[in-house]
Each structure stands twice: as C-alpha cells, then as structure tokens.
Design an enzyme around this catalytic site. Structure first.
Site, short mmCIF file in Angstrom:
data_model
loop_
_atom_site.label_atom_id
_atom_site.label_comp_id
_atom_site.label_asym_id
_atom_site.label_seq_id
_atom_site.Cartn_x
_atom_site.Cartn_y
_atom_site.Cartn_z
CB CYS A 130 -7.92 -2.12 -4.78
SG CYS A 130 -6.39 -1.39 -5.36
CG HIS A 135 -0.14 5.91 -0.61
ND1 HIS A 135 -1.26 6.34 -1.27
CD2 HIS A 135 -0.57 5.44 0.60
CE1 HIS A 135 -2.33 6.13 -0.50
NE2 HIS A 135 -1.94 5.58 0.63
CB CYS A 195 -8.42 -2.90 -8.44
SG CYS A 195 -8.19 -1.16 -8.76
CG HIS A 223 -6.60 5.84 0.34
ND1 HIS A 223 -6.60 6.86 1.27
CD2 HIS A 223 -5.53 5.06 0.64
CE1 HIS A 223 -5.57 6.70 2.08
NE2 HIS A 223 -4.90 5.62 1.73
CB CYS A 224 -8.03 2.22 -4.95
SG CYS A 224 -8.98 1.35 -6.20
CG HIS A 243 -1.86 1.11 1.36
ND1 HIS A 243 -3.17 1.04 0.91
CD2 HIS A 243 -1.72 2.36 1.87
CE1 HIS A 243 -3.77 2.19 1.15
NE2 HIS A 243 -2.91 3.01 1.74
CD GLU A 244 1.63 3.68 3.59
OE1 GLU A 244 1.81 4.72 2.94
OE2 GLU A 244 0.60 3.47 4.26
CB CYS A 304 -4.40 0.31 -8.93
SG CYS A 304 -5.45 1.31 -7.87
ZN LIG Z 1 -3.09 4.99 2.23
ZN LIG Z 2 -7.25 -0.01 -7.01
#
Ligand SMILES: [Zn+2]
Ligand SMILES: [Zn+2]
Length: 228
Positions: free
Chosen positions: A193, A180, A212, A187-188, A176-177, A215
C-alpha cells in the site's frame, strides 16, 4: 452524526488500525479543489502524470487539480530555523541546508487563501526537516492535517541514472501525503500500500502507487458520508 454512521466510522478505523478517537478533519470537506504549488525548482514534465495518478487514486475527491507555477524559495524560508547537515541518505559528504516544514506550510496557507484551494500540496527541490520533530531530517514529505496541506521534497528522491524512477517515487510520495490529509496520520501495514511508511528510497520503490483494499474502504466511507 447518527449512531449507525458513528459505528461505521469506528469499524473502518479499526479495520485500518487507526485509533478510534483520532480526530477526523474530513467532515464535509470533499469534493474540493487541490492546489499544487512549486516552491523552488521542479521539473514540470511530471505534472500530467501526477494529475492522472491523483485522479485515479482519489477519484471524485477533487473538483479540480490546479498547478501554481514555480515560486522562488522565498526569503521568509531563509529566515526560518534552517539546519546545516550532512546528507545521510546518500554517500556524499557534502553539507546541505535543510528547511523546516512549517516554513512551507505558512507559505502555502497564504497561497491557498489567494487561490481559493481547500487542500494544498507543495513540491520543492530543497531538503526538508520536520518542524514538529527536529530529529526527522531529509524527509520525503510531511502532511499537516490542521492546515490541510503537505510538502514533498524531491531532494532525496532523485535517481541520477533513471528519471522514470525519480518520477515514480515522486508520484508515490505525493499520493502518500494527500492520503495523510484525507485518511489521517497513521500508516498502513500492508506492504504494497502507498500509505505504508518508507524510511528510504528502496522502501518507496518496493511499494505500489495505489491504496490497499482497506484504505480504499475508508475513502469509500468518506464518499458515502459526504454523498459524492
Ligand atoms: Zn507517512
Ligand atoms: Zn493501505
């Protein structure tokens, strides 16, 4: 950038729900090295799995993923603006010391220069809060796009009954990071996701550890634009 490419980028950002004027910090940056720094006590048994997952999700984005051994929670962190709070994310009434995320960013910036890594990810066991919004306590992680680094704290990810759950949560938060740093701070909205925001561990457990299709499309756009 040609008009066509610019239009493509706007289309992808619209598809992702990103503001079209959001500054993109990714031009000609990839592929590059990713350095993972341990700040505090972190079990090293997860490392291989972590590397495999990062390579799977961000395929071809990193020449190399290097781990840089355990570093003590340096004195400079204790000199930052620490906070003492009750841990709200579990049932204990114990008070703990939280460290600001910008303290980790400055440690990482120094190590990233020394180790020549363009992207830095810090892993720590101590609880953290956001230095840009002090109301955000016990963060699982935070990314800093300007300095191209992120910090993930295992403090509130731990499942005392099942180490596999802890590992999976850590993998998701790391992906996740890094996401980013590459995709931006939005955010999605796709529930499955990994880029969806998680307010608690239940929400982390519910989402997958991959991106997903939307993304993925954005990653693909970066690959096309940077020719790799
Ligand atoms: Zn985040
Ligand atoms: Zn996504």
């Amino acid at each position: 950038m040609s008009k066509y490419r610019n239009e493509q980028e706007i289309l992808v950002k619209r598809a992702l729900g990103l503001p079209v004027n959001q500054k993109t910090y990714i031009k000609n940056l990839y592929p590059c090295n990713l350095g993972i720094f341990f700040i505090g006590k972190i079990s090293t048994s997860i490392l291989e799995k972590l590397k495999i997952q990062i390579e799977l999700v961000f395929h071809s984005f990193f020449f190399d993923i290097k781990f840089f051994g355990e570093k003590k929670v340096e004195t400079c962190l204790y000199n930052t603006h620490t906070k003492v709070e009750y841990n709200l994310l579990d049932e204990t009434t114990e008070e703990v010391v939280l460290f600001p995320t910008n303290g980790f960013y400055s440690i990482m910036k120094t190590h990233m220069v020394i180790e020549r890594t363009v992207i830095g990810l810090g892993l720590t066991n101590v609880p953290i809060y956001s230095s840009s919004d002090e109301k955000l306590l016990f963060l699982f992680g935070e990314a800093n796009l300007k300095h191209k680094c992120a910090i993930v704290s295992t403090h509130n990810l731990v499942d005392l009954n099942k180490s596999e759950t802890t590992e999976l949560r850590l993998i998701k938060e790391v992906i996740h990071e890094i996401g980013h740093i590459i995709l931006g701070l939005e955010h999605c909205f796709n529930e499955n996701c990994v880029m969806q925001f998680s307010a608690n561990t239940k929400e982390i457990d519910r989402k997958s550890n991959h991106l997903c299709e939307k993304c993925k499309l954005y990653l693909e756009n970066i690959r096309t634009r940077s020719n790799f």
